[in-house]
Design a protein around this motif. Sequence first.
Motif, PDB file in Angstrom:
ATOM      1  N   UNK A  12     -48.617  41.989  -6.809  1.00 35.36           N
ATOM      2  CA  UNK A  12     -49.080  40.911  -5.942  1.00 35.36           C
ATOM      3  C   UNK A  12     -48.572  39.555  -6.436  1.00 35.36           C
ATOM      4  N   UNK A  13     -48.324  38.649  -5.506  1.00 41.50           N
ATOM      5  CA  UNK A  13     -47.909  37.291  -5.856  1.00 41.50           C
ATOM      6  C   UNK A  13     -49.137  36.465  -6.241  1.00 41.50           C
ATOM      7  N   UNK A  14     -48.951  35.570  -7.198  1.00 43.39           N
ATOM      8  CA  UNK A  14     -50.049  34.704  -7.617  1.00 43.39           C
ATOM      9  C   UNK A  14     -49.487  33.327  -7.972  1.00 43.39           C
ATOM     10  N   UNK A  15     -50.381  32.351  -8.114  1.00 41.43           N
ATOM     11  CA  UNK A  15     -49.979  30.991  -8.436  1.00 41.43           C
ATOM     12  C   UNK A  15     -49.950  30.811  -9.953  1.00 41.43           C
ATOM     13  N   UNK A  16     -48.824  30.353 -10.460  1.00 40.78           N
ATOM     14  CA  UNK A  16     -48.677  30.071 -11.888  1.00 40.78           C
ATOM     15  C   UNK A  16     -48.354  28.598 -12.064  1.00 40.78           C
TER      16      UNK A  16
ATOM     17  N   UNK B  93     -46.846  20.700 -14.540  1.00 37.53           N
ATOM     18  CA  UNK B  93     -47.645  20.572 -13.329  1.00 37.53           C
ATOM     19  C   UNK B  93     -47.100  21.285 -12.109  1.00 37.53           C
ATOM     20  N   UNK B  94     -45.881  21.779 -12.179  1.00 34.93           N
ATOM     21  CA  UNK B  94     -45.286  22.507 -11.052  1.00 34.93           C
ATOM     22  C   UNK B  94     -45.987  23.856 -10.886  1.00 34.93           C
ATOM     23  N   UNK B  95     -46.311  24.193  -9.654  1.00 31.04           N
ATOM     24  CA  UNK B  95     -46.989  25.460  -9.368  1.00 31.04           C
ATOM     25  C   UNK B  95     -46.018  26.412  -8.675  1.00 31.04           C
ATOM     26  N   UNK B  96     -45.882  27.610  -9.220  1.00 32.06           N
ATOM     27  CA  UNK B  96     -44.976  28.612  -8.666  1.00 32.06           C
ATOM     28  C   UNK B  96     -45.764  29.741  -8.018  1.00 32.06           C
ATOM     29  N   UNK B  97     -45.194  30.314  -6.986  1.00 28.72           N
ATOM     30  CA  UNK B  97     -45.749  31.516  -6.363  1.00 28.72           C
ATOM     31  C   UNK B  97     -44.850  32.681  -6.781  1.00 28.72           C
TER      32      UNK B  97
ATOM     33  N   UNK C  33     -28.580  33.690   0.697  1.00 29.89           N
ATOM     34  CA  UNK C  33     -29.654  32.695   0.783  1.00 29.89           C
ATOM     35  C   UNK C  33     -30.990  33.248   0.294  1.00 29.89           C
ATOM     36  N   UNK C  34     -31.200  34.559   0.420  1.00 27.48           N
ATOM     37  CA  UNK C  34     -32.472  35.161   0.012  1.00 27.48           C
ATOM     38  C   UNK C  34     -32.691  35.090  -1.498  1.00 27.48           C
ATOM     39  N   UNK C  35     -31.634  34.741  -2.250  1.00 28.89           N
ATOM     40  CA  UNK C  35     -31.754  34.644  -3.707  1.00 28.89           C
ATOM     41  C   UNK C  35     -32.346  33.320  -4.157  1.00 28.89           C
ATOM     42  N   UNK C  36     -32.406  32.360  -3.245  1.00 26.65           N
ATOM     43  CA  UNK C  36     -32.766  30.990  -3.619  1.00 26.65           C
ATOM     44  C   UNK C  36     -34.163  30.884  -4.223  1.00 26.65           C
ATOM     45  N   UNK C  37     -35.125  31.615  -3.685  1.00 27.77           N
ATOM     46  CA  UNK C  37     -36.504  31.474  -4.160  1.00 27.77           C
ATOM     47  C   UNK C  37     -36.614  31.808  -5.643  1.00 27.77           C
ATOM     48  N   UNK C  38     -36.044  32.946  -6.044  1.00 27.32           N
ATOM     49  CA  UNK C  38     -36.150  33.338  -7.443  1.00 27.32           C
ATOM     50  C   UNK C  38     -35.345  32.408  -8.348  1.00 27.32           C
ATOM     51  N   UNK C  39     -34.167  31.994  -7.918  1.00 29.25           N
ATOM     52  CA  UNK C  39     -33.375  31.077  -8.721  1.00 29.25           C
ATOM     53  C   UNK C  39     -34.093  29.741  -8.904  1.00 29.25           C
ATOM     54  N   UNK C  40     -34.743  29.272  -7.852  1.00 28.98           N
ATOM     55  CA  UNK C  40     -35.501  28.025  -7.949  1.00 28.98           C
ATOM     56  C   UNK C  40     -36.660  28.182  -8.928  1.00 28.98           C
TER      57      UNK C  40
ATOM     58  N   UNK D 159     -37.216  26.062 -12.393  1.00 27.92           N
ATOM     59  CA  UNK D 159     -38.438  25.292 -12.672  1.00 27.92           C
ATOM     60  C   UNK D 159     -39.026  25.684 -14.033  1.00 27.92           C
ATOM     61  N   UNK D 160     -38.938  26.957 -14.377  1.00 34.62           N
ATOM     62  CA  UNK D 160     -39.433  27.398 -15.684  1.00 34.62           C
ATOM     63  C   UNK D 160     -38.607  26.764 -16.800  1.00 34.62           C
ATOM     64  N   UNK D 161     -37.291  26.749 -16.631  1.00 33.55           N
ATOM     65  CA  UNK D 161     -36.429  26.153 -17.647  1.00 33.55           C
ATOM     66  C   UNK D 161     -36.644  24.638 -17.749  1.00 33.55           C
ATOM     67  N   UNK D 162     -36.945  24.002 -16.629  1.00 31.42           N
ATOM     68  CA  UNK D 162     -37.260  22.568 -16.669  1.00 31.42           C
ATOM     69  C   UNK D 162     -38.553  22.311 -17.440  1.00 31.42           C
ATOM     70  N   UNK D 163     -39.525  23.198 -17.252  1.00 31.79           N
ATOM     71  CA  UNK D 163     -40.823  23.024 -17.903  1.00 31.79           C
ATOM     72  C   UNK D 163     -40.756  23.284 -19.401  1.00 31.79           C
TER      73      UNK D 163
END
Length: 392
Positions: A242-246, A251-255, A298-305, A309-313
């Motif tokens: 299941x997907x969850x909010x991390x 402060x960035x929230x990922x699904x 294009x469907x790869x964009x969500x995971x790459x983003x 974001x994890x690497x930025x954090x």
Amino acid sequence: MASLIENVMGLLGPMAGPLSTQLGESTDTVQRGLQGGAAAMLSGLASRADEPGFLSQIFGLITNPANTGSSISALMANPSAALSGGSPLTEMSGKLISTIFGSRLTGITDALGQFSGVGASKAGTLLSMAAPLVLGGLGRFVRDNNVSASDLAASLKSEAPKLQGLMPAGLSGLFSGISPAPAAAVDRRTAATTNRWLWPVVILAAVLLAALWFFNRSRAPVSEGMQTASNAGSSAMATLGEFFKARLPDGVELNIPQFGIENRLLSFIQDSSKPVDDTTWFNFDRLRFDTGKATLEASSEEQLKNVAEILKAYPNVHVKIGGYTDNTGNEDANKALSEARAKSVMDSLAGKGIDPSRMEAEGYGDQHPVGDNTTEEGRAKNRRIALRVTQK
């Protein structure tokens, strides 16, 4: 409607953290052990789903009044109760394990220990903790969908192929040795006798197909060596949980999915007991490329983003991206394609704000297989893009 596997696997993630404290292991290790144990139990159930006596016992455990949503919630809030035998589900869970595995339990536990990287004692504990969660997930599936025992058997068999990537290595042989119901065995013997005359035709057809493959293999496209780098494609999606909010430190929230690369990567980065090494790779599970090319869909964009974001954090983290293929096709061409795809992923992350100096990319072609190249399932596992933390 959530699938049977999703109902079960969705309960494992929240339990991993509290249980890791109890066992003195990392959350990633415990989650891997719970997942492997649950997959082994579900596969064992699926392998015997056609046995009426067996299935009636299992269905009785699943529909037992003690197996409720509240009892599972209580267990997840206090896992030590199950470890000490204080949960009302403990006795039922022990019966579930013994009914599924019987004399094979030692082999199952040893395989689970190797799979998760813990000793036999802790592997047994992980299996014992996975059992009530399997019961709870199956109970929720039965209640929510109002399914009968025969419906449950059909669901187990239809979803069984999706479990292979989650299973400890070597367990399929243990399950294949489980005796079928007597009537089924008689049916197979009758069919074998009745259709014995078909064998010459089958053998001839196999020879012709082999000849066609041999004479046409040189024309196979390079893309067969590495199709989509999606880790077994769409079937893997059902095993992500299941997907969850991390929420990240910035402060960035990922699904993100419970068993996807994002959550596993985060767990590794955050776990100070996990050192950086040369062997811990995390496979991307939602990347797609154009056939035979290094162009990301294009469907790869969500995971790459999400990964960006994890690497930025975590700005101190450096990574290496590896591309891999199966052993089909031209070796040099496959290595070139795997490297081009690894660099394409690195370029995409750089375009999302990650300093290129924190990343490197390499193509390995058909080196370091994680699956059996003699089977389609194994080849699909080998076609992948993976990421390794080189500094944290």
